[in-house]
Design a protein around this motif. Structure first.
Motif, mmCIF file in Angstrom:
data_model
loop_
_atom_site.group_PDB
_atom_site.id
_atom_site.type_symbol
_atom_site.label_atom_id
_atom_site.label_comp_id
_atom_site.label_asym_id
_atom_site.label_seq_id
_atom_site.Cartn_x
_atom_site.Cartn_y
_atom_site.Cartn_z
ATOM 1 N N LYS A 123 0.823 -1.202 0.000
ATOM 2 C CA LYS A 123 0.000 0.000 0.000
ATOM 3 C C LYS A 123 0.872 1.273 0.000
ATOM 4 O O LYS A 123 0.518 2.281 -0.595
ATOM 5 C CB LYS A 123 -0.890 -0.048 1.250
ATOM 6 C CG LYS A 123 -1.834 1.087 1.396
ATOM 7 C CD LYS A 123 -3.151 0.810 0.679
ATOM 8 C CE LYS A 123 -3.983 2.064 0.705
ATOM 9 N NZ LYS A 123 -4.741 2.285 -0.476
ATOM 10 N N PHE A 124 1.985 1.172 0.674
ATOM 11 C CA PHE A 124 2.885 2.319 0.738
ATOM 12 C C PHE A 124 3.299 2.745 -0.668
ATOM 13 O O PHE A 124 3.268 3.917 -1.014
ATOM 14 C CB PHE A 124 4.116 1.962 1.578
ATOM 15 C CG PHE A 124 5.164 3.034 1.584
ATOM 16 C CD1 PHE A 124 5.117 4.067 2.505
ATOM 17 C CD2 PHE A 124 6.201 3.020 0.661
ATOM 18 C CE1 PHE A 124 6.079 5.060 2.509
ATOM 19 C CE2 PHE A 124 7.167 4.018 0.657
ATOM 20 C CZ PHE A 124 7.102 5.036 1.588
ATOM 21 N N PHE A 125 3.668 1.763 -1.449
ATOM 22 C CA PHE A 125 4.156 2.079 -2.788
ATOM 23 C C PHE A 125 3.037 2.625 -3.664
ATOM 24 O O PHE A 125 3.244 3.528 -4.465
ATOM 25 C CB PHE A 125 4.786 0.842 -3.421
ATOM 26 C CG PHE A 125 6.036 0.414 -2.715
ATOM 27 C CD1 PHE A 125 7.216 1.122 -2.873
ATOM 28 C CD2 PHE A 125 6.038 -0.686 -1.870
ATOM 29 C CE1 PHE A 125 8.367 0.745 -2.216
ATOM 30 C CE2 PHE A 125 7.183 -1.064 -1.206
ATOM 31 C CZ PHE A 125 8.347 -0.353 -1.367
ATOM 32 N N GLN A 126 1.825 2.047 -3.436
ATOM 33 C CA GLN A 126 0.685 2.551 -4.211
ATOM 34 C C GLN A 126 0.423 4.003 -3.862
ATOM 35 O O GLN A 126 0.204 4.847 -4.733
ATOM 36 C CB GLN A 126 -0.566 1.717 -3.931
ATOM 37 C CG GLN A 126 -0.524 0.362 -4.606
ATOM 38 C CD GLN A 126 -1.561 -0.594 -4.047
ATOM 39 O OE1 GLN A 126 -2.373 -0.204 -3.201
ATOM 40 N NE2 GLN A 126 -1.518 -1.828 -4.492
ATOM 41 N N SER A 127 0.456 4.298 -2.564
ATOM 42 C CA SER A 127 0.182 5.662 -2.129
ATOM 43 C C SER A 127 1.254 6.611 -2.651
ATOM 44 O O SER A 127 0.962 7.715 -3.106
ATOM 45 C CB SER A 127 0.143 5.739 -0.610
ATOM 46 O OG SER A 127 -0.767 4.806 -0.109
ATOM 47 N N LEU A 128 2.464 6.161 -2.577
ATOM 48 C CA LEU A 128 3.570 6.990 -3.064
ATOM 49 C C LEU A 128 3.382 7.286 -4.551
ATOM 50 O O LEU A 128 3.593 8.405 -5.012
ATOM 51 C CB LEU A 128 4.889 6.259 -2.831
ATOM 52 C CG LEU A 128 6.153 7.064 -3.125
ATOM 53 C CD1 LEU A 128 6.223 8.280 -2.225
ATOM 54 C CD2 LEU A 128 7.392 6.197 -2.932
ATOM 55 N N GLU A 129 2.932 6.276 -5.228
ATOM 56 C CA GLU A 129 2.675 6.429 -6.659
ATOM 57 C C GLU A 129 1.574 7.468 -6.872
ATOM 58 O O GLU A 129 1.673 8.323 -7.757
ATOM 59 C CB GLU A 129 2.259 5.059 -7.226
ATOM 60 C CG GLU A 129 2.286 4.947 -8.734
ATOM 61 C CD GLU A 129 3.593 5.398 -9.360
ATOM 62 O OE1 GLU A 129 3.519 6.090 -10.383
ATOM 63 O OE2 GLU A 129 4.700 5.111 -8.808
ATOM 64 N N ARG A 130 0.550 7.405 -6.004
ATOM 65 C CA ARG A 130 -0.555 8.358 -6.085
ATOM 66 C C ARG A 130 -0.056 9.783 -5.867
ATOM 67 O O ARG A 130 -0.398 10.701 -6.607
ATOM 68 C CB ARG A 130 -1.619 8.036 -5.024
ATOM 69 C CG ARG A 130 -2.599 6.981 -5.439
ATOM 70 C CD ARG A 130 -3.901 7.583 -5.964
ATOM 71 N NE ARG A 130 -4.550 8.478 -5.011
ATOM 72 C CZ ARG A 130 -5.318 9.490 -5.356
ATOM 73 N NH1 ARG A 130 -5.509 9.755 -6.621
ATOM 74 N NH2 ARG A 130 -5.887 10.266 -4.444
ATOM 75 N N VAL A 131 0.727 9.932 -4.846
ATOM 76 C CA VAL A 131 1.255 11.256 -4.543
ATOM 77 C C VAL A 131 1.984 11.816 -5.753
ATOM 78 O O VAL A 131 1.790 12.962 -6.152
ATOM 79 C CB VAL A 131 2.209 11.187 -3.329
ATOM 80 C CG1 VAL A 131 2.908 12.517 -3.133
ATOM 81 C CG2 VAL A 131 1.459 10.797 -2.080
ATOM 82 N N LYS A 132 2.756 10.962 -6.354
ATOM 83 C CA LYS A 132 3.525 11.376 -7.518
ATOM 84 C C LYS A 132 2.580 11.774 -8.650
ATOM 85 O O LYS A 132 2.751 12.800 -9.299
ATOM 86 C CB LYS A 132 4.393 10.186 -7.966
ATOM 87 C CG LYS A 132 5.721 10.584 -8.512
ATOM 88 C CD LYS A 132 6.629 9.366 -8.559
ATOM 89 C CE LYS A 132 6.580 8.709 -9.910
ATOM 90 N NZ LYS A 132 7.383 7.474 -9.958
ATOM 91 N N GLN A 133 1.573 10.927 -8.823
ATOM 92 C CA GLN A 133 0.591 11.150 -9.880
ATOM 93 C C GLN A 133 -0.091 12.506 -9.685
ATOM 94 O O GLN A 133 -0.212 13.298 -10.615
ATOM 95 C CB GLN A 133 -0.438 10.007 -9.823
ATOM 96 C CG GLN A 133 -1.494 10.077 -10.904
ATOM 97 C CD GLN A 133 -0.866 9.862 -12.278
ATOM 98 O OE1 GLN A 133 -0.024 8.982 -12.430
ATOM 99 N NE2 GLN A 133 -1.228 10.680 -13.243
ATOM 100 N N ILE A 134 -0.526 12.740 -8.436
ATOM 101 C CA ILE A 134 -1.228 13.993 -8.135
ATOM 102 C C ILE A 134 -0.319 15.183 -8.425
ATOM 103 O O ILE A 134 -0.712 16.165 -9.057
ATOM 104 C CB ILE A 134 -1.691 14.011 -6.664
ATOM 105 C CG1 ILE A 134 -2.773 12.948 -6.453
ATOM 106 C CG2 ILE A 134 -2.213 15.383 -6.265
ATOM 107 C CD1 ILE A 134 -3.170 12.745 -5.029
ATOM 108 N N HIS A 135 0.870 15.066 -7.986
ATOM 109 C CA HIS A 135 1.829 16.135 -8.197
ATOM 110 C C HIS A 135 1.980 16.436 -9.678
ATOM 111 O O HIS A 135 1.928 17.579 -10.111
ATOM 112 C CB HIS A 135 3.174 15.722 -7.580
ATOM 113 C CG HIS A 135 4.101 16.868 -7.365
ATOM 114 N ND1 HIS A 135 5.049 17.209 -8.286
ATOM 115 C CD2 HIS A 135 4.216 17.756 -6.348
ATOM 116 C CE1 HIS A 135 5.723 18.257 -7.842
ATOM 117 N NE2 HIS A 135 5.233 18.609 -6.660
#
Ligand SMILES: Nc1nc2c(ncn2[C@@H]2O[C@H](COP(=O)(O)OP(=O)(O)OP(=O)(O)O)[C@@H](O)[C@H]2O)c(=O)[nH]1
Ligand SMILES: [Mg+2]
Lengths: 209, 670
Positions: free
Chosen positions: B186-198
């Motif tokens: 989940k951590f990696f997914q969230s990190l990916e999301r953060v990146k995506q949002i950015h």
């Protein structure tokens, strides 16, 4: 995908020995690439290849060192016996001399490997039945052997797998000590460790004291 | 019912009439056509033609009639008409009565409807008023409704926006991590999301510039910047955490075979976005592996395998080749394994070869020192040139082999190169040492003018050295270069030594001795490649010595026949000295005596061979010395023969002095 081919729990180190031209490099190539190399140059020193196999549900990575058969490399190749878990000793069934030299190869293998190293005899080029120079029965008396052909791929897989099975069996029944250095087997704990729990060190791995 | 009643009555009359007629007489319908004009007959016909059973009205009428006409008598028949009329009247009266009430009711309905209409009218009026009054309200409501719809829409958009541009609480939580510090998928997914949002925000900023009006633009710029800022914060802390975790994880990878977990691979992959952290993590991995490799080498050196087999490498330190070879093979295998581990760590990354090489270089750097110290010790204490050369070749071989795994810049390769240079120096040192020793105490040539022991030994050394070069696998150029150097290190001092050792000999002995020495060197060298120029040079020296020996041999023969003096005088004779025969020592008798001696030599030439010539080891050289000296002698004879036969020299009967022609002499001697 997630599991990937890298998730193996053991690494077994093999060496392939035998006279020049018996087909050691071809055997390795056939095993790792599933192809026959028709005009394979003489091996210079040593070369190596890897492949992941499965034995009793365990993924095992074979790290195979193919040595040069030419006499002038003997001094070099002898250094690679140490730490091998398996030694494939190859002769060419169409050349009697390669069979006659087996005892000298065996002596080297016994002297230079550890006591648990599994030594496996292979008679190569079984596709050349017409030129056969050593009968199966005769070789069978010398040792439990396996005839195969690097050209057709016949039995090649089995030679490598049977050796791995034997090594794995040695591990299971405890005759092969994984804690010892240079046993030719490296164990990777399959269960993920808790990375920040430093108080428990995995007992399987090198206590180098 | 009212209408029907009329017809009903009429039928009644019709029926009555027809019944009367039936009563009177049956009429023949078909009797005559003349009767058709008669109204009565027409009527009759009509009646007869009417079909009673089909005429429902008639049937009804008859049925009704039968209810009150019960008695068929004259009187009743007479009264029938009035009866019917009476009944009709009564019925009509009933009807009027009934209709009267209907009418009354209708009137009341009419009244009701009328009042209802009034009511409605009233209501309509009131509604109209009300409508006029509520018109504004409705307008307002509609407006509000529209507004509400628009707002709802906006709310939806806002929701979608938030969904897309904001982290969910559980995502934030997963980024903050678990208490025990483990990392989850989940951590990696969230990190990916953060990146995506950015990234999306960046895109938003860019597209807004192109499409939106200035106010919306300003608004969304503020939005995007805010979100980006918060995402950046999330990202920073997440990467920080990820890095710490990775660092810790890498630190534990010091076992023989590191457990490169899937999560670690993921972590490394994610860290690629932060090159510095990525670099640090790889360094951490490298450092851990470096430690492991050093420990592995030390174990292999000092502990060996289980129960001591294979034996510890250091146990073979007395055997330099095996000791160094085992170490190098171990390093080769370790390097190959480490590269594999590294590749498995970076399997999800687009890491380039340079990075891999960098880390691999770092990993293998640790073993350089312990390795170098040991090999240097071996090299420095080794005296034997052949062993040194073998070690040198071994190092070269492994430099090449390991060079296929690590890059040229790697410390390990540099170390091997350094040691290789040292081995090269030590080898040539040893060769030079040998040379110096050769020249230090030069042996006297043995009586048989054969090679001295030190010559033999040095040539054997050369053979051994060249043999191990043959066996080694080094590049052609290196080989050639080495060859040249080896040859000049060995052959030059050897030649020097031979010359010194020969210096106290007479020239014949010296020539023979030198011929023998050079011959041995030649035969040794001729077996190898790259020796052509050397061989040529040796041949030239040899030829000089052969020339010496040839002239020594020729003058030996001439001396023995006492012809040396004669020949010398003839060579120096000038016509102004007068006739040759008049010169002292050249009289017929003396010359004749000498020639007789020469003749006996011609009978058995082998009796006059210098002992040194027989000591020449090479048959070929021996033959050529013999052949060349014979040629010289023949030449001299020809000279003397011509001089003696010359009339000016005034020999009487020259035939008796030199009975043989030069050709005969050549024949006899060859
Ligand atoms: N017919 C036939 N030929 C084979 C087979 N295996 C190898 N060869 C041939 O045998 C020759 C030598 O094979 P290599 O694999 O190079 O032999 P090697 O043992 O590695 O030789 P070195 O590297 O010098 O020790 C090659 O020309 C191959 O084509 C086989 O199973 N059947
Ligand atoms: Mg080979």
């Amino acid at each position: 995908m997630a599991a990937g081919p890298y998730n193996y729990s053991y690494i077994f180190k093999y060496i392939i020995i035998g006279d020049m031209g018996v087909g050691k490099s071809c055997l390795l190539h056939q095993f790792t690439e599933k192809k026959f190399m028709a005009d394979c140059p003489h091996t210079i020193g040593v070369e190596f290849g890897t492949r992941i196999i499965e034995v009793s549900g365990q993924k095992i990575k074979l790290q195979i060192w193919d040595t040069a058969g030419q006499e002038r490399f003997r001094a070099v190749t002898r250094s690679y016996y140490r730490g091998a878990a398996g030694a494939l000793m190859v002769y060419d069934i169409t050349r009697r001399s390669t069979y006659n030299h087996l005892s000298s190869w065996l002596t080297d293998a016994r002297n230079l490997t550890n006591p648990n190293t599994v030594i496996f005899l292979i008679g190569n080029k079984s596709d050349l039945e017409a030129q056969r120079d050593v009968t199966y029965e005769e070789a069978k008396q010398f040792a439990d052997e396996n005839e195969c052909s690097a050209k057709t791929g016949d039995n090649v897989e089995d030679a490598f797998l049977d050796t791995a099975k034997k090594i794995y069996q040695n591990i299971q029944d405890g005759s092969l000590d994984l804690n010892a250095a240079e046993s030719g087997v490296q164990h990777k704990p399959a269960t993920p460790r808790n990375p920040l729990n430093t108080d428990q060190t995995p007992s399987k791995e090198g206590c180098a004291c | 019912m009212f209408v029907k009643d009329g017809t009903y009555a009429k039928h009644l009359f019709d029926t009555e009439a027809s019944i009367k007629m039936v009563d009177k007489e049956p009429i023949d319908v078909s009797s005559s056509g003349s009767q058709t004009t008669n109204p009565l007959s027409r009527k009759l016909n009509k009646i007869l033609e009417s079909r009673l059973d089909n005429d429902k009205d008639m049937l009804e009428a008859l049925k009704a009639l039968s209810t009150f006409f019960s008695e068929n008598s004259l009187r009743t028949r007479r009264n029938l008409r009035s009866d019917i009329e009476r009944r009709s009247l009564a019925i009509n009266e009933d009807f009027i009565e009934a209709f009267q009430s209907v009418k009354e009711q209708l009137d009341s309905v009419y009244d009701d409807v009328k009042s209802m209409n009034e009511c409605c009218q009233d209501m309509t009026n009131r509604l109209k008023v009300a409508k006029e009054q509520t018109h504004d309200l409705i307008n307002q409501t509609t407006k509000l409704q529209n507004e509400s719809q628009a707002l709802q829409m906006k709310a939806q958009v806002a929701d979608v926006f938030l969904e897309k541009f904001q982290l969910k609480p559980d995502e934030v939580k997963s980024l903050r991590g678990t208490r025990d510090g483990t990392l989850h998928e989940k951590f990696f997914q969230s990190l990916e999301r953060v990146k995506q949002i950015h990234n999306d925000c960046k895109v938003l900023l860019r597209t807004n510039q192109q499409t939106a009006g200035i106010s919306i633009f300003m608004q969304s710029v503020v939005f995007s910047l805010e979100i980006m800022e918060s995402m950046a914060l999330h990202q920073e802390s997440a990467y920080e955490r990820l890095y710490r975790w990775t660092q810790n994880e890498c630190r534990t990878l010091t076992a023989d075979a590191p457990d490169v977990s899937f999560v670690l691979c993921q972590a490394i992959e994610a860290l690629q976005d932060r090159p510095v952290l990525f670099r640090y993590s790889l360094d951490e991995f490298g450092t851990a592996r470096r430690t492991a490799v050093v420990r592995g080498l030390i174990d292999a050196l000092t502990r060996g395998g289980p129960g001591g087999t294979p034996r510890p490498i250091e146990l073979h330190s007395h055997d330099p080749l095996r000791y160094v070879g085992d170490m190098l093979a171990w390093l080769h295998q370790a390097t190959a394994s480490e590269k594999e581990h590294l590749q498995s760590l970076l399997k999800r990354c687009s890491a380039n070869d340079e990075q891999i090489q960098d880390v691999l270089g770092h990993i293998t750097e640790g073993v350089c020192r312990p390795f170098k110290v040991r090999v240097e010790q071996v090299l420095v204490s080794e005296q034997d040139a052949v062993t040194l050369y073998k070690l040198h070749n071994l190092l070269m071989f492994y430099h090449n082999t390991i060079g296929q795994i690590v890059c040229k810049e790697a410390a390990l390769l540099a170390t091997i190169r350094e040691i290789q240079n040292l081995s090269h120096r030590m080898f040539f040192n040893s060769l030079n040492c040998n040379a110096t020793k050769l020249l230090d105490k030069v042996e006297l040539p043995p009586g048989d003018l054969g090679p001295t022991e030190s010559l033999n030994k040095t040539l054997q050394l050369l053979r051994d050295v060249l043999a191990c070069q043959e066996a080694s696998v080094v590049a052609f150029d290196d080989k050639k270069q080495d060859f040249k150097q080896i040859l000049s290190c060995v052959v030059d001092p050897l030649l020097q030594m031979c010359s010194v050792s020969a210096s106290r000999l007479n020239s014949t002995d010296m020539a023979a001795y030198m011929i023998n020495c050079i011959y041995l060197m030649q035969t040794t060298l001729s077996l190898y490649e790259f020796t052509d120029t050397r061989l040529e040079m040796l041949q030239a020296q040899m030829d000089a010595h052969i020339d010496t020996l040839v002239s020594e041999q020729a003058s030996f023969v001439l001396n023995r026949a006492n012809l040396a003096q004669v020949y010398g005088t003839i060579q120096q004779h000038q016509p102004k000295q007068g006739a040759l025969s008049s010169i002292q020592g050249m009289d017929s008798q003396t010359v004749k005596t000498a020639m007789t001696k020469f003749d006996s030599y011609l009978a058995s030439p082998d009796t006059l061979i210098l002992p040194q010539c027989s000591l020449i080891l090479s048959g070929r050289v021996r033959d050529s010395v013999k052949k060349n000296s014979v040629e010289l002698i023949c030449e001299a004879y020809k000279h003397m023969f011509e001089a003696i036969n010359k009339p000016a020299n005034e020999y009487k009967d020259p035939q008796s002095i030199v009975p043989r022609t030069p050709d005969q002499v050549v024949k006899l001697l060859s």
